[in-house]
Design a protein around this motif. Structure first.
Motif, PDB file in Angstrom:
ATOM      1  N   VAL A   1       0.881  -1.161   0.000  1.00 43.92           N
ATOM      2  CA  VAL A   1       0.000   0.000   0.000  1.00 43.92           C
ATOM      3  C   VAL A   1       0.921   1.213   0.000  1.00 43.92           C
ATOM      4  CG1 VAL A   1      -1.765   1.312   1.208  1.00 43.92           C
ATOM      5  CG2 VAL A   1      -1.820  -1.191   1.271  1.00 43.92           C
ATOM      6  N   LEU A   2       0.795   2.048  -1.034  1.00 38.28           N
ATOM      7  CA  LEU A   2       1.583   3.265  -1.168  1.00 38.28           C
ATOM      8  C   LEU A   2       0.659   4.457  -1.037  1.00 38.28           C
ATOM      9  CD1 LEU A   2       3.650   2.280  -4.328  1.00 38.28           C
ATOM     10  CD2 LEU A   2       4.391   2.112  -1.962  1.00 38.28           C
ATOM     11  N   HIS A   3       1.136   5.537  -0.444  1.00 35.44           N
ATOM     12  CA  HIS A   3       0.341   6.765  -0.430  1.00 35.44           C
ATOM     13  C   HIS A   3       1.198   7.908  -0.978  1.00 35.44           C
ATOM     14  CE1 HIS A   3       2.202   8.504   3.195  1.00 35.44           C
ATOM     15  NE2 HIS A   3       1.433   9.569   3.023  1.00 35.44           N
ATOM     16  N   ARG A   4       0.515   8.994  -1.371  1.00 37.31           N
ATOM     17  CA  ARG A   4       1.161  10.096  -2.094  1.00 37.31           C
ATOM     18  C   ARG A   4       1.934   9.554  -3.291  1.00 37.31           C
ATOM     19  NH1 ARG A   4       4.222  13.573   2.238  1.00 37.31           N
ATOM     20  NH2 ARG A   4       5.074  14.408   0.316  1.00 37.31           N
ATOM     21  N   THR A   5       1.303   8.639  -4.018  1.00 40.49           N
ATOM     22  CA  THR A   5       1.925   7.946  -5.136  1.00 40.49           C
ATOM     23  C   THR A   5       1.848   8.774  -6.402  1.00 40.49           C
ATOM     24  OG1 THR A   5       1.189   5.870  -4.149  1.00 40.49           O
ATOM     25  CG2 THR A   5       1.921   5.775  -6.428  1.00 40.49           C
ATOM     26  N   ILE A   6       2.934   8.731  -7.174  1.00 37.36           N
ATOM     27  CA  ILE A   6       2.925   9.287  -8.521  1.00 37.36           C
ATOM     28  C   ILE A   6       3.299   8.181  -9.495  1.00 37.36           C
ATOM     29  CG2 ILE A   6       3.463  11.660  -7.840  1.00 37.36           C
ATOM     30  CD1 ILE A   6       6.358  11.055  -8.800  1.00 37.36           C
ATOM     31  N   GLU A   7       2.766   8.252 -10.697  1.00 40.55           N
ATOM     32  CA  GLU A   7       3.167   7.345 -11.775  1.00 40.55           C
ATOM     33  C   GLU A   7       4.068   8.143 -12.697  1.00 40.55           C
ATOM     34  OE1 GLU A   7       1.298   4.712 -15.428  1.00 40.55           O
ATOM     35  OE2 GLU A   7      -0.031   5.541 -13.900  1.00 40.55           O
ATOM     36  N   ARG A   8       5.270   7.655 -12.927  1.00 40.08           N
ATOM     37  CA  ARG A   8       6.239   8.366 -13.766  1.00 40.08           C
ATOM     38  C   ARG A   8       6.207   7.769 -15.169  1.00 40.08           C
ATOM     39  NH1 ARG A   8      11.481  10.528 -11.150  1.00 40.08           N
ATOM     40  NH2 ARG A   8       9.906  12.051 -10.582  1.00 40.08           N
ATOM     41  N   ILE A   9       5.951   8.634 -16.157  1.00 38.47           N
ATOM     42  CA  ILE A   9       5.895   8.236 -17.559  1.00 38.47           C
ATOM     43  C   ILE A   9       7.149   8.760 -18.251  1.00 38.47           C
ATOM     44  CG2 ILE A   9       4.571   8.408 -19.699  1.00 38.47           C
ATOM     45  CD1 ILE A   9       2.905   7.136 -17.567  1.00 38.47           C
ATOM     46  N   HIS A  10       7.874   7.866 -18.940  1.00 39.84           N
ATOM     47  CA  HIS A  10       9.080   8.254 -19.677  1.00 39.84           C
ATOM     48  C   HIS A  10       8.780   8.286 -21.166  1.00 39.84           C
ATOM     49  CE1 HIS A  10      11.871   7.944 -16.286  1.00 39.84           C
ATOM     50  NE2 HIS A  10      11.082   6.966 -15.869  1.00 39.84           N
TER      51      HIS A  10
END
Length: 71
Positions: A33-42
């Protein structure tokens, strides 16, 4: 007794997505469980971040998991 986990992690998923967030919980199956998550797109040499909030990751989808250390 409650242990609070606040490590910042980089997680690479089986489908190629990269997530960066703060670890809140992990179990014996490596479910996260992650919080303050961002998905990084390259795209090429550039990248963009998409905020995702709270993210639950099933352990079988994790390819790489590493702590991000701030200097």
């Amino acid at each position: 007794m409650c242990i609070q986990i606040v490590e910042k992690l980089l997680v690479v998923l089986r489908d190629g997505r990269t997530l960066i967030g703060y670890l809140r919980s992990i179990d014996q199956f490596a479910n996260l469980v992650l919080h303050r998550t961002i998905e990084r797109i390259h795209v090429g040499k550039k990248y963009g971040d998409i905020p995702r909030g709270i993210f639950v990751v099933r352990g079988e989808n994790v390819v790489l998991l590493g702590e991000i250390v701030s200097v």
